[in-house]
Scaffold this motif. Structure first.
Motif, short mmCIF file in Angstrom:
data_model
loop_
_atom_site.label_atom_id
_atom_site.label_comp_id
_atom_site.label_asym_id
_atom_site.label_seq_id
_atom_site.Cartn_x
_atom_site.Cartn_y
_atom_site.Cartn_z
N VAL A 2 0.85 -1.19 0.00
CA VAL A 2 0.00 0.00 0.00
C VAL A 2 0.89 1.25 0.00
N THR A 3 0.24 2.41 -0.14
CA THR A 3 0.94 3.67 0.11
C THR A 3 0.62 4.14 1.52
N LYS A 4 1.32 5.16 1.96
CA LYS A 4 1.08 5.66 3.32
C LYS A 4 -0.33 6.22 3.47
N TYR A 5 -0.89 6.74 2.37
CA TYR A 5 -2.26 7.26 2.44
C TYR A 5 -3.26 6.12 2.59
N THR A 6 -3.04 5.04 1.84
CA THR A 6 -3.94 3.90 1.92
C THR A 6 -3.86 3.22 3.29
N LYS A 7 -2.68 3.19 3.87
CA LYS A 7 -2.52 2.52 5.17
C LYS A 7 -3.32 3.21 6.26
N ARG A 8 -3.65 4.47 6.09
CA ARG A 8 -4.48 5.17 7.07
C ARG A 8 -5.87 4.54 7.15
N TYR A 9 -6.25 3.82 6.10
CA TYR A 9 -7.57 3.19 6.05
C TYR A 9 -7.49 1.68 6.23
N THR A 10 -6.41 1.06 5.78
CA THR A 10 -6.26 -0.38 5.92
C THR A 10 -5.66 -0.76 7.27
N PHE A 11 -4.87 0.15 7.86
CA PHE A 11 -4.18 -0.05 9.14
C PHE A 11 -3.16 -1.19 9.08
N LYS A 12 -2.86 -1.66 7.90
CA LYS A 12 -1.87 -2.73 7.74
C LYS A 12 -1.31 -2.68 6.33
N GLY A 13 -0.20 -3.41 6.14
CA GLY A 13 0.42 -3.47 4.83
C GLY A 13 1.79 -2.85 4.82
N THR A 14 2.60 -3.27 3.87
CA THR A 14 3.93 -2.70 3.66
C THR A 14 3.82 -1.46 2.80
N VAL A 15 4.30 -0.34 3.30
CA VAL A 15 4.23 0.92 2.56
C VAL A 15 5.35 0.97 1.53
N LEU A 16 4.99 1.21 0.28
CA LEU A 16 5.97 1.38 -0.79
C LEU A 16 6.22 2.87 -0.99
N GLU A 17 7.39 3.31 -0.59
CA GLU A 17 7.73 4.73 -0.72
C GLU A 17 8.19 5.07 -2.14
N ASN A 18 8.75 4.08 -2.83
CA ASN A 18 9.31 4.30 -4.15
C ASN A 18 8.78 3.25 -5.13
N ASN A 19 8.99 3.48 -6.42
CA ASN A 19 8.68 2.47 -7.41
C ASN A 19 9.48 1.21 -7.10
N THR A 20 8.85 0.05 -7.21
CA THR A 20 9.48 -1.20 -6.76
C THR A 20 9.34 -2.28 -7.81
N LEU A 21 10.45 -2.96 -8.09
CA LEU A 21 10.49 -4.06 -9.06
C LEU A 21 10.63 -5.38 -8.31
N PHE A 22 9.78 -6.34 -8.65
CA PHE A 22 9.84 -7.66 -8.04
C PHE A 22 10.33 -8.66 -9.08
N ASP A 23 11.42 -9.36 -8.73
CA ASP A 23 12.07 -10.26 -9.66
C ASP A 23 11.32 -11.58 -9.73
N GLU A 24 10.30 -11.60 -10.55
CA GLU A 24 9.50 -12.80 -10.73
C GLU A 24 9.29 -13.03 -12.23
N ASP A 25 8.70 -14.13 -12.59
CA ASP A 25 8.42 -14.44 -13.99
C ASP A 25 6.93 -14.73 -14.12
N PRO A 26 6.16 -13.83 -14.77
CA PRO A 26 6.58 -12.56 -15.35
C PRO A 26 6.91 -11.52 -14.28
N GLU A 27 7.69 -10.53 -14.68
CA GLU A 27 8.15 -9.49 -13.76
C GLU A 27 7.00 -8.60 -13.31
N ILE A 28 7.03 -8.23 -12.04
CA ILE A 28 6.03 -7.33 -11.47
C ILE A 28 6.70 -6.02 -11.07
N LYS A 29 6.13 -4.92 -11.53
CA LYS A 29 6.63 -3.60 -11.13
C LYS A 29 5.48 -2.77 -10.60
#
Length: 217
Positions: free
Chosen positions: A84-111
């Motif tokens: 989530v983003t920090k704004y979304t976490k104010r409503y979900t109260f949980k989750g990892t906040v992504l401060e920056n664009n993030t690439l996940f090394d999977e197949d297929p790739e997730i960004k």
């Protein structure tokens, strides 16, 4: 639309559950990689919750933004990771906040990238292969039935969208979920062209049909 819709297949790895009106629920995207199933938005319908819960193996959920039709089912489903983003976490109260664009090394790739938005603060876009899933991030701010864009945010959004290498943009709630990047970009460039020097807000009421869909230009 109704809540009992079946999954629609985009390709061998990607499918989505179409948005519904009663209950009002966003399109929910499912992406199968070599490591996990990625889910973009949790939706609000029981059908969406059931589809998420029946997935076996690791599950990662990415929330585009904090509106109820995107996060409501988080109380009904489980996952290994929630992003989530920090704004979304104010409503979900949980989750990892992504401060920056993030690439996940999977197949297929997730960004996952941040998308400037007039619709809601802290919008995320998920990119996989030829497809960019944007949720409602490209939509206008709606207040008392009035649709408006912040001109500066709209320009920033267009700049981000132009740099996304995917040929297809996927917009939640739209009758055409998968659209050509060029068509979507042209719509928002046409809207931006309506700005005036003395007004930071662009009204787009005449861009929408009575059901909320975008008119053909």
């Amino acid at each position: 639309m109704i809540a009992c819709m079946a999954l629609v297949k985009i390709n061998d790895n990607i499918s989505y559950l179409p948005a519904s009106r009663k209950p009002f629920s966003c399109d929910v995207v499912f992406i199968k990689t070599n490591k996990a199933t990625w889910i973009f938005d949790a939706g609000m319908s029981q059908t969406a919750a059931d589809e998420i819960n029946k997935i076996e193996g690791p599950k990662n959920i990415v929330i585009s933004h904090f509106h109820p039709d995107h996060i409501f089912n988080l109380a009904k489903v489980s996952c290994n990771n929630l992003y989530v983003t920090k704004y979304t976490k104010r409503y979900t109260f949980k989750g990892t906040v992504l401060e920056n664009n993030t690439l996940f090394d999977e197949d297929p790739e997730i960004k996952i990238i941040h998308l400037p938005s007039s619709h809601a603060k802290g919008c995320l876009c998920l990119i996989c292969g030829d497809y960019a899933f944007m949720g409602d991030g490209t939509y206008a701010k709606e207040k008392l039935g009035n649709h408006t864009y912040n001109a500066q945010l709209l320009k920033e959004m267009i700049d981000v969208m132009e740099n996304i290498p995917c040929p297809y943009f996927c917009l939640s709630h739209d009758r055409n979920f998968v659209q050509n990047k060029s068509t979507v970009l042209q719509l928002y460039k046409d809207i931006y062209a309506r700005r005036t020097p003395d007004n930071p807000v662009i009204s787009v009421e005449d861009f929408f049909n009575s059901d909320g869909s975008v008119k053909e230009l």
